[in-house]
Design a protein around this motif. Structure first.
Motif, mmCIF file in Angstrom:
data_model
loop_
_atom_site.group_PDB
_atom_site.id
_atom_site.type_symbol
_atom_site.label_atom_id
_atom_site.label_comp_id
_atom_site.label_asym_id
_atom_site.label_seq_id
_atom_site.Cartn_x
_atom_site.Cartn_y
_atom_site.Cartn_z
ATOM 1 N N CYS A 196 2.928 -4.057 -10.772
ATOM 2 C CA CYS A 196 1.517 -3.716 -10.569
ATOM 3 C C CYS A 196 1.127 -2.635 -11.567
ATOM 4 O O CYS A 196 1.821 -1.640 -11.734
ATOM 5 C CB CYS A 196 1.302 -3.235 -9.138
ATOM 6 S SG CYS A 196 -0.371 -2.656 -8.810
ATOM 7 N N THR A 200 -1.399 -0.851 -11.200
ATOM 8 C CA THR A 200 -2.074 0.236 -10.513
ATOM 9 C C THR A 200 -1.077 1.206 -9.905
ATOM 10 O O THR A 200 -1.188 2.418 -10.068
ATOM 11 C CB THR A 200 -2.993 -0.332 -9.422
ATOM 12 O OG1 THR A 200 -3.906 -1.234 -10.022
ATOM 13 C CG2 THR A 200 -3.751 0.780 -8.728
ATOM 14 N N CYS A 201 -0.097 0.651 -9.202
ATOM 15 C CA CYS A 201 0.838 1.530 -8.519
ATOM 16 C C CYS A 201 2.257 1.369 -9.030
ATOM 17 O O CYS A 201 3.115 2.174 -8.717
ATOM 18 C CB CYS A 201 0.790 1.292 -7.010
ATOM 19 S SG CYS A 201 1.371 -0.342 -6.530
ATOM 20 N N CYS A 222 -0.578 -7.447 -5.128
ATOM 21 C CA CYS A 222 0.372 -6.359 -4.930
ATOM 22 C C CYS A 222 0.415 -6.028 -3.452
ATOM 23 O O CYS A 222 -0.619 -5.885 -2.804
ATOM 24 C CB CYS A 222 -0.055 -5.141 -5.744
ATOM 25 S SG CYS A 222 0.931 -3.668 -5.389
ATOM 26 N N SER A 263 1.512 -3.368 -2.237
ATOM 27 C CA SER A 263 1.361 -1.938 -2.013
ATOM 28 C C SER A 263 -0.099 -1.507 -2.056
ATOM 29 O O SER A 263 -0.562 -0.766 -1.210
ATOM 30 C CB SER A 263 2.149 -1.149 -3.064
ATOM 31 O OG SER A 263 3.535 -1.392 -2.892
ATOM 32 N N CYS A 264 -0.806 -1.998 -3.063
ATOM 33 C CA CYS A 264 -2.188 -1.539 -3.193
ATOM 34 C C CYS A 264 -3.173 -2.687 -3.224
ATOM 35 O O CYS A 264 -4.362 -2.454 -3.185
ATOM 36 C CB CYS A 264 -2.353 -0.680 -4.446
ATOM 37 S SG CYS A 264 -2.116 -1.605 -5.986
ATOM 38 N N THR A 313 -3.715 -4.973 -5.589
ATOM 39 C CA THR A 313 -4.260 -5.383 -6.878
ATOM 40 C C THR A 313 -3.869 -6.826 -7.168
ATOM 41 O O THR A 313 -2.701 -7.196 -7.009
ATOM 42 C CB THR A 313 -3.707 -4.475 -7.985
ATOM 43 O OG1 THR A 313 -4.077 -3.143 -7.700
ATOM 44 C CG2 THR A 313 -4.249 -4.892 -9.352
HETATM 45 ZN ZN LIG Z 1 -0.043 -2.003 -6.616
#
Ligand SMILES: [Zn+2]
Length: 102
Positions: free
Chosen positions: A4, A6-7, A16, A18-19, A21
């Motif tokens: 990712c 982003t994270c 993703c 986690s976030c 995306t």
């Molecule tokens: Zn992410």
């Protein structure tokens, strides 16, 4: 295996975990973000040390006539507010007296 952007977490699906995306946005590992355009100063920038305030009044103090007008206007405004407040008070009282309390 994608990461990712982003994270930095491993992305195994379309998004993703986690976030959130989307993977399409994270296609290609460690894709660098779009480089910021080179900073260009605005063309019409005023030079340094320009006149700070151009709308300053010519005279520093107000003439007494202006002060008198301001005071009179303030008194009129207070009177109007008082009349309106009294009117609302009377209306409230009349409404209270005329309506049957439930
Ligand atoms: Zn992410």
């Amino acid at each position: 295996m994608a990461f990712c952007t982003t994270c930095g977490a491993n992305v195994q699906g379309s998004f993703c975990t986690s976030c959130g995306t989307p993977l399409s946005a994270a296609a290609g590992q460690q894709a660098p973000p779009a480089p910021a355009p080179a900073f260009q100063p605005p063309p019409a920038a005023s030079p340094m040390g320009a006149t700070p305030v151009a709308a300053a009044p010519a005279k520093r103090g107000l003439s007494p006539l202006v002060w008198v007008l301001i005071i009179v206007a303030g008194l009129i405004l207070l009177a109007v507010l008082g009349v309106v407040g009294a009117g609302f008070f009377v209306m409230h009282k009349v409404h209270q007296a005329g309506s049957i309390p439930s």
